[in-house]
Design an enzyme around this catalytic site. Sequence first.
Site, PDB file in Angstrom:
ATOM      1  N   ASP A  11       8.692  -5.692   1.426  1.00 34.48           N
ATOM      2  CA  ASP A  11       9.484  -5.091   0.347  1.00 34.48           C
ATOM      3  C   ASP A  11      10.733  -5.945   0.165  1.00 34.48           C
ATOM      4  O   ASP A  11      11.009  -6.858   0.951  1.00 34.48           O
ATOM      5  CB  ASP A  11       9.871  -3.646   0.729  1.00 34.48           C
ATOM      6  CG  ASP A  11      10.728  -2.979  -0.347  1.00 34.48           C
ATOM      7  OD1 ASP A  11      10.389  -3.126  -1.542  1.00 34.48           O
ATOM      8  OD2 ASP A  11      11.735  -2.338  -0.008  1.00 34.48           O
ATOM      9  N   SER A  12      11.525  -5.598  -0.861  1.00 35.01           N
ATOM     10  CA  SER A  12      12.793  -6.301  -1.073  1.00 35.01           C
ATOM     11  C   SER A  12      13.804  -5.987   0.029  1.00 35.01           C
ATOM     12  O   SER A  12      14.804  -6.682   0.144  1.00 35.01           O
ATOM     13  CB  SER A  12      13.386  -5.890  -2.421  1.00 35.01           C
ATOM     14  OG  SER A  12      13.714  -4.516  -2.393  1.00 35.01           O
ATOM     15  N   TYR A  43      15.193  -6.300  -6.126  1.00 33.56           N
ATOM     16  CA  TYR A  43      14.160  -6.985  -6.910  1.00 33.56           C
ATOM     17  C   TYR A  43      14.038  -6.396  -8.326  1.00 33.56           C
ATOM     18  O   TYR A  43      13.434  -7.002  -9.198  1.00 33.56           O
ATOM     19  CB  TYR A  43      12.783  -6.823  -6.232  1.00 33.56           C
ATOM     20  CG  TYR A  43      12.465  -7.788  -5.105  1.00 33.56           C
ATOM     21  CD1 TYR A  43      13.394  -8.687  -4.606  1.00 33.56           C
ATOM     22  CD2 TYR A  43      11.181  -7.790  -4.541  1.00 33.56           C
ATOM     23  CE1 TYR A  43      13.067  -9.557  -3.565  1.00 33.56           C
ATOM     24  CE2 TYR A  43      10.844  -8.659  -3.521  1.00 33.56           C
ATOM     25  CZ  TYR A  43      11.792  -9.542  -3.028  1.00 33.56           C
ATOM     26  OH  TYR A  43      11.448 -10.394  -2.011  1.00 33.56           O
ATOM     27  N   GLY A  44      14.555  -5.183  -8.499  1.00 31.77           N
ATOM     28  CA  GLY A  44      14.282  -4.419  -9.725  1.00 31.77           C
ATOM     29  C   GLY A  44      14.699  -5.089 -11.021  1.00 31.77           C
ATOM     30  O   GLY A  44      14.121  -4.834 -12.070  1.00 31.77           O
ATOM     31  N   CYS A  74       6.390  -2.469  -2.311  1.00 34.89           N
ATOM     32  CA  CYS A  74       7.438  -2.607  -3.314  1.00 34.89           C
ATOM     33  C   CYS A  74       6.847  -2.170  -4.646  1.00 34.89           C
ATOM     34  O   CYS A  74       5.888  -2.781  -5.139  1.00 34.89           O
ATOM     35  CB  CYS A  74       7.897  -4.063  -3.381  1.00 34.89           C
ATOM     36  SG  CYS A  74       9.038  -4.368  -4.748  1.00 34.89           S
ATOM     37  N   THR A  76       8.109  -2.389  -7.560  1.00 32.90           N
ATOM     38  CA  THR A  76       8.357  -3.341  -8.648  1.00 32.90           C
ATOM     39  C   THR A  76       7.294  -4.437  -8.667  1.00 32.90           C
ATOM     40  O   THR A  76       6.720  -4.745  -9.715  1.00 32.90           O
ATOM     41  CB  THR A  76       9.770  -3.952  -8.490  1.00 32.90           C
ATOM     42  OG1 THR A  76      10.712  -2.891  -8.332  1.00 32.90           O
ATOM     43  CG2 THR A  76      10.135  -4.791  -9.689  1.00 32.90           C
ATOM     44  N   GLU A 153      20.425   0.686   0.121  1.00 33.40           N
ATOM     45  CA  GLU A 153      20.709  -0.498   0.943  1.00 33.40           C
ATOM     46  C   GLU A 153      22.075  -0.352   1.628  1.00 33.40           C
ATOM     47  O   GLU A 153      22.316  -0.896   2.698  1.00 33.40           O
ATOM     48  CB  GLU A 153      20.654  -1.784   0.102  1.00 33.40           C
ATOM     49  CG  GLU A 153      19.250  -2.150  -0.414  1.00 33.40           C
ATOM     50  CD  GLU A 153      18.315  -2.734   0.657  1.00 33.40           C
ATOM     51  OE1 GLU A 153      18.796  -3.361   1.601  1.00 33.40           O
ATOM     52  OE2 GLU A 153      17.080  -2.523   0.543  1.00 33.40           O
ATOM     53  N   CYS A 185       9.593   3.898  -6.722  1.00 36.21           N
ATOM     54  CA  CYS A 185      10.238   2.822  -5.962  1.00 36.21           C
ATOM     55  C   CYS A 185      10.280   3.270  -4.505  1.00 36.21           C
ATOM     56  O   CYS A 185      10.635   4.419  -4.221  1.00 36.21           O
ATOM     57  CB  CYS A 185      11.653   2.598  -6.477  1.00 36.21           C
ATOM     58  SG  CYS A 185      12.669   1.554  -5.417  1.00 36.21           S
ATOM     59  N   THR A 186       9.928   2.375  -3.606  1.00 37.87           N
ATOM     60  CA  THR A 186       9.783   2.778  -2.205  1.00 37.87           C
ATOM     61  C   THR A 186      11.121   3.072  -1.520  1.00 37.87           C
ATOM     62  O   THR A 186      11.141   3.662  -0.444  1.00 37.87           O
ATOM     63  CB  THR A 186       9.018   1.704  -1.420  1.00 37.87           C
ATOM     64  OG1 THR A 186       9.679   0.446  -1.596  1.00 37.87           O
ATOM     65  CG2 THR A 186       7.588   1.598  -1.901  1.00 37.87           C
ATOM     66  N   HIS A 187      12.216   2.666  -2.144  1.00 38.90           N
ATOM     67  CA  HIS A 187      13.516   3.057  -1.595  1.00 38.90           C
ATOM     68  C   HIS A 187      13.786   4.556  -1.790  1.00 38.90           C
ATOM     69  O   HIS A 187      14.554   5.159  -1.040  1.00 38.90           O
ATOM     70  CB  HIS A 187      14.647   2.290  -2.298  1.00 38.90           C
ATOM     71  CG  HIS A 187      14.859   0.895  -1.809  1.00 38.90           C
ATOM     72  ND1 HIS A 187      13.968  -0.119  -2.020  1.00 38.90           N
ATOM     73  CD2 HIS A 187      15.894   0.342  -1.115  1.00 38.90           C
ATOM     74  CE1 HIS A 187      14.444  -1.245  -1.497  1.00 38.90           C
ATOM     75  NE2 HIS A 187      15.611  -0.980  -0.932  1.00 38.90           N
TER      76      HIS A 187
END
Length: 260
Positions: A11-12, A43-44, A74, A76, A153, A185-187
Amino acid sequence: MTNDRPIGIFDSGVGGLTVARQIMTALPHSKLVYFGDSLRAPYGGRRPEELVQFSREIIDFLHSKNVAALVVACGTISATIFDDVKQMTDVPIMGMLDAGVEAALDATKSERIGIIATAGTIASRAHERAIVAKNPDAKVFAMPCPLFVPLVEEGWLDNDVAQLVAQKYLAQLAENDIDTLILGCTHYPLLIDSIKAALPVDIKIIDPAVRLAEDLAKMILDSPSTQPNHEFYVSGNKDKFDQISYIALNKSFDAKEMRL
Ligand code: DGL
């Protein structure tokens, strides 16, 4: 396929940890090698060419770890350049899109589905196309939430700022009377408390990682003879990554810093 070789996942940044968490539950004896590209996150808003280049570098690295399968954790990348990414490997590879779409279609009763994700994912309209292809009566309501990834983040998961941002994005989306919401989004599962607080309680929230991990578990035999000695790599600062991975996984994995 047996679990004698690891599963590669990337992922990012820390978002893919929410996918790792589901895979660890579904395949408790299988080893993961995780790469988080936090140096180049988010990355978005990245151009597709950049995402192709980053994915190639990361997949080459994960191949060097002899992975038997790859998970693009990810949203995105999964929504925008997944066809390119599939060409980069000979091992089985899974993205986040189909899992989220299938789980949402199974869950919805009203056929009014919301999707929140990065600006890149929403602009691709990939979820909308995939949902309507499977159910032409479904209505999809999309909302980009570009401030969510920096909040995660930073580790601001459920403070007043996170709650206010979630309220701003989601109150408007909920007005469309959706009964199901895909976290595209995985976040975002890391913001689940702030997201839930901003929505009517009866909206079903879909974390696509749950379905993806179930699908992966159908493909890999989780033999208990293997001790999963997971490896975590991060391109940016490891301290923040370790802190959030502790929250996501309830365990410290002591990531290694790695520039590609
Ligand atoms: N977690 C990723 C996703 O699912 C990337 C988010 C970002 O870096 O913008 O989209």
